[in-house]
Every structure is written in C-alpha cells, then in structure tokens.
Design a protein around this motif. Structure first.
Motif, PDB file in Angstrom:
ATOM      1  N   GLY A  61      63.387  -5.141 124.320  1.00 61.86           N
ATOM      2  CA  GLY A  61      64.645  -5.094 124.854  1.00 61.86           C
ATOM      3  C   GLY A  61      64.900  -3.852 125.334  1.00 61.86           C
ATOM      4  N   ALA A  62      64.676  -2.886 124.637  1.00 62.72           N
ATOM      5  CA  ALA A  62      65.097  -1.552 124.846  1.00 62.72           C
ATOM      6  C   ALA A  62      63.988  -0.999 126.154  1.00 62.72           C
ATOM      7  N   ILE A  63      62.934  -1.547 126.394  1.00 66.20           N
ATOM      8  CA  ILE A  63      62.093  -1.058 127.515  1.00 66.20           C
ATOM      9  C   ILE A  63      62.737  -1.725 128.717  1.00 66.20           C
ATOM     10  N   GLY A  64      63.321  -2.741 128.912  1.00 69.09           N
ATOM     11  CA  GLY A  64      63.957  -3.545 129.832  1.00 69.09           C
ATOM     12  C   GLY A  64      63.310  -3.710 131.042  1.00 69.09           C
ATOM     13  N   SER A  65      61.961  -3.763 131.249  1.00 69.32           N
ATOM     14  CA  SER A  65      61.265  -4.045 132.328  1.00 69.32           C
ATOM     15  C   SER A  65      61.450  -5.667 132.762  1.00 69.32           C
ATOM     16  N   ASP A  66      60.835  -6.030 133.910  1.00 68.90           N
ATOM     17  CA  ASP A  66      60.535  -7.486 134.352  1.00 68.90           C
ATOM     18  C   ASP A  66      59.871  -8.102 133.433  1.00 68.90           C
ATOM     19  N   GLN A  67      58.396  -7.298 133.120  1.00 72.62           N
ATOM     20  CA  GLN A  67      57.576  -8.065 132.185  1.00 72.62           C
ATOM     21  C   GLN A  67      58.248  -8.081 130.711  1.00 72.62           C
ATOM     22  N   ALA A  68      58.981  -7.301 130.425  1.00 71.75           N
ATOM     23  CA  ALA A  68      59.823  -7.550 128.997  1.00 71.75           C
ATOM     24  C   ALA A  68      60.637  -8.459 128.929  1.00 71.75           C
ATOM     25  N   GLN A 105      71.182  -5.568 129.995  1.00 78.59           N
ATOM     26  CA  GLN A 105      72.064  -4.444 130.147  1.00 78.59           C
ATOM     27  C   GLN A 105      70.981  -3.291 130.828  1.00 78.59           C
ATOM     28  N   ARG A 106      69.772  -3.304 130.380  1.00 86.98           N
ATOM     29  CA  ARG A 106      68.940  -2.473 131.078  1.00 86.98           C
ATOM     30  C   ARG A 106      68.697  -2.779 132.513  1.00 86.98           C
ATOM     31  N   SER A 107      68.742  -4.346 132.840  1.00 90.52           N
ATOM     32  CA  SER A 107      68.160  -4.721 134.087  1.00 90.52           C
ATOM     33  C   SER A 107      69.465  -4.356 134.915  1.00 90.52           C
ATOM     34  N   LEU A 108      70.754  -4.510 134.601  1.00 88.32           N
ATOM     35  CA  LEU A 108      71.944  -4.208 135.422  1.00 88.32           C
ATOM     36  C   LEU A 108      71.962  -2.527 135.841  1.00 88.32           C
ATOM     37  N   VAL A 109      71.319  -1.740 134.832  1.00 86.18           N
ATOM     38  CA  VAL A 109      71.459  -0.346 135.087  1.00 86.18           C
ATOM     39  C   VAL A 109      70.270  -0.036 136.296  1.00 86.18           C
ATOM     40  N   SER A 110      69.424  -0.832 136.222  1.00 84.59           N
ATOM     41  CA  SER A 110      68.274  -0.510 137.255  1.00 84.59           C
ATOM     42  C   SER A 110      68.518  -1.440 138.484  1.00 84.59           C
ATOM     43  N   GLY A 111      69.505  -2.071 138.516  1.00 86.79           N
ATOM     44  CA  GLY A 111      69.961  -2.911 139.821  1.00 86.79           C
ATOM     45  C   GLY A 111      69.325  -4.322 139.860  1.00 86.79           C
ATOM     46  N   ASN A 112      68.866  -4.717 138.745  1.00 86.73           N
ATOM     47  CA  ASN A 112      68.297  -5.993 138.952  1.00 86.73           C
ATOM     48  C   ASN A 112      69.091  -7.136 138.327  1.00 86.73           C
ATOM     49  N   ALA A 143      61.836   3.328 121.889  1.00 88.66           N
ATOM     50  CA  ALA A 143      62.890   4.377 122.079  1.00 88.66           C
ATOM     51  C   ALA A 143      62.279   5.247 123.516  1.00 88.66           C
ATOM     52  N   ARG A 144      60.942   5.132 123.596  1.00 87.17           N
ATOM     53  CA  ARG A 144      60.243   6.081 124.699  1.00 87.17           C
ATOM     54  C   ARG A 144      60.469   5.043 126.146  1.00 87.17           C
ATOM     55  N   ARG A 145      60.892   3.808 125.585  1.00 92.83           N
ATOM     56  CA  ARG A 145      61.008   2.746 127.029  1.00 92.83           C
ATOM     57  C   ARG A 145      59.716   2.833 127.825  1.00 92.83           C
ATOM     58  N   GLN A 146      58.650   2.355 126.844  1.00 91.32           N
ATOM     59  CA  GLN A 146      57.391   2.507 127.360  1.00 91.32           C
ATOM     60  C   GLN A 146      56.794   1.488 128.134  1.00 91.32           C
ATOM     61  N   LYS A 147      57.050   1.713 129.407  1.00 89.42           N
ATOM     62  CA  LYS A 147      56.252   0.723 130.425  1.00 89.42           C
ATOM     63  C   LYS A 147      54.932   0.675 130.063  1.00 89.42           C
ATOM     64  N   GLY A 148      54.354  -0.377 130.077  1.00 85.85           N
ATOM     65  CA  GLY A 148      52.789  -0.634 130.076  1.00 85.85           C
ATOM     66  C   GLY A 148      52.369  -1.081 128.552  1.00 85.85           C
ATOM     67  N   SER A 149      53.477  -0.919 127.726  1.00 82.26           N
ATOM     68  CA  SER A 149      53.291  -1.418 126.506  1.00 82.26           C
ATOM     69  C   SER A 149      53.408  -2.828 126.193  1.00 82.26           C
ATOM     70  N   GLU A 150      54.174  -3.617 127.046  1.00 83.19           N
ATOM     71  CA  GLU A 150      54.792  -4.713 126.877  1.00 83.19           C
ATOM     72  C   GLU A 150      53.804  -5.868 126.401  1.00 83.19           C
ATOM     73  N   ARG A 151      52.501  -5.790 126.987  1.00 81.91           N
ATOM     74  CA  ARG A 151      51.666  -6.749 126.491  1.00 81.91           C
ATOM     75  C   ARG A 151      51.268  -6.571 125.187  1.00 81.91           C
ATOM     76  N   SER A 152      50.921  -5.619 124.601  1.00 85.00           N
ATOM     77  CA  SER A 152      50.809  -5.238 123.154  1.00 85.00           C
ATOM     78  C   SER A 152      52.056  -5.746 122.204  1.00 85.00           C
ATOM     79  N   LEU A 153      53.158  -5.250 122.735  1.00 89.68           N
ATOM     80  CA  LEU A 153      54.467  -5.804 121.961  1.00 89.68           C
ATOM     81  C   LEU A 153      54.592  -7.349 122.025  1.00 89.68           C
ATOM     82  N   THR A 154      54.270  -7.943 123.132  1.00 91.43           N
ATOM     83  CA  THR A 154      54.403  -9.232 123.105  1.00 91.43           C
ATOM     84  C   THR A 154      53.495 -10.150 122.129  1.00 91.43           C
TER      85      THR A 154
END
Length: 217
Positions: free
Chosen positions: A144-151, A179-186, A114-125
């Motif tokens: 999925g909600a975070i939507g970063s490249d690492q995610a 969908q997050r990637s589309l919004v960010s232009g990726n 919900a916070r779309r917390q980048k930096g948490s991807e490794r722990s979540l993975t």
C-alpha cells in the motif's frame, strides 16, 4: 562494550570528520559493523545503529538485519535501513527478504514500505500467502505504501480472496495505495481500488473511507 550512553560519547568526535572525509566515513562504518558483529551492549548497539543511519552503506545491511532480532535495537536498526540511501541497499534488502527469520521479515517489509521501494512488489506479493498473518499484514502495508501499479494489481487480487482475518488490513492497504495513486495522477487505479473496497463485505467506516477517496479520483 559500554553499558552507559556516556561511554560512547568519545566516538562522536570521529563522526564529525565523517561528514567531510569519505575515507574516514568508510573506516568508521567498517569499525561499527565489526563491533555489531562481535557483540556489544544493548545501549551500544542502539547507538551504533543510529550512527549507521547517518554514514552507512549497503555494507551495513547484514549487521543491521541481525540487529532486528534484538528488541532493544530493532527500532534503531529499522531506522538505519530506512535512512541509508541508494539502490544497492534496496536491492540487498529485496534479495534477503525470502531468507529472513520472522521478526526480520516483518521489519524488512516495513522498511521497504517506508522506502516506497519499487522493484520489491513481487517479493512482497509472495508474502501475502504466508501462513503467519503478521507477515502477510506487513507485506500488505508495504505494498500500500509503495503505491505503484504493480502493488495496486497485487492488492486488488488479494482483497478478492482475502481471509476474514486479513480483510480489513487488505482494504486499508488498498486505500493507502489509492491515495498514492491520486498523488501520482493515476486516478483510474485509485477509482478501481476504491470501487473494489466498496464491493467487499467490510465495515461501513471502511466503505465510507473508500467512497471519500474515490470521489477525489
């Protein structure tokens, strides 16, 4: 220890001052944390969590995490953890994730999403391989909600080997991430996710959704 909402109404006057007075806000937060840790009724616990959502800081994390194990206050505690701003609380949530009980782990994964917390991807993975499918599913949704490249990278890797029970949750997470990637232009990442979903043994409605999202990339 009031058991009725009316017993807590006198506290509202103190919170009015918190909006303009940092010292009062800190005092109120410390007092509320103390009440949670000492033990209060379910109604009071829910009320306190709702107030910490407004005035809380990273100091409230431990007490709010404990409230996640209480069914009647879990939603309010999650809302507070989502609402309290700042990198310090985000760091605290990520650092506690490997140490939590089952319900707390699921809730914190949802909060990080919900916070779309980048930096948490490794722990979540790391949670994607958890023996409890509910924990793995919560981690998938969060990535999925975070939507970063690492995610996106983690989701693509997992979808290729996902057990049948998690295949649809993994695909759903990939599509949200796309969908997050589309919004960010990726667009490139979005296409890769959608193409992978279409290549998996998944129901037609999932592949149709992937095709629709991919067409926008």
């Amino acid at each position: 220890r009031g058991s009725a909402r009316g017993d807590l109404l006198p506290l509202d006057r103190a919170f009015a001052a918190c909006e303009v007075d940092a010292a009062t806000r800190q005092h109120c937060e410390t007092r509320l944390i103390s009440l949670l840790e000492r033990g209060v009724s379910a109604v009071a616990r829910e009320y306190i969590c709702s107030r910490l959502a407004m005035i809380g800081s990273e100091q409230s994390v431990h007490a709010l995490l404990a409230s996640l194990d209480e069914p009647q206050s879990a939603d309010a505690a999650m809302t507070a953890l989502q609402a309290i701003p700042g990198p310090a609380i985000s760091k605290a949530l990520v650092s506690t994730l490997p140490k939590l009980a089952r319900n707390q782990t699921i809730a914190v994964a949802r909060v990080l999403g919900a916070r779309r917390q980048k930096g948490s991807e490794r722990s979540l993975t790391r949670l994607l391989r958890h023996s409890d499918p509910a924990i793995a599913a919560a981690a998938l949704a969060a990535l999925g909600a975070i939507g970063s490249d690492q995610a996106a990278k983690a989701l693509r890797a997992f979808l290729r080997v996902a057990p049948e029970s998690l295949r649809i949750p993994a695909a759903d997470a990939c599509l949200v991430c796309a969908q997050r990637s589309l919004v960010s232009g990726n667009n490139r990442s979005a296409r890769a996710l959608c193409q992978l979903v279409q290549a998996q043994p998944l129901p037609a409605f999932v592949k149709t959704a992937a095709q629709r999202i991919g067409a926008s990339a």
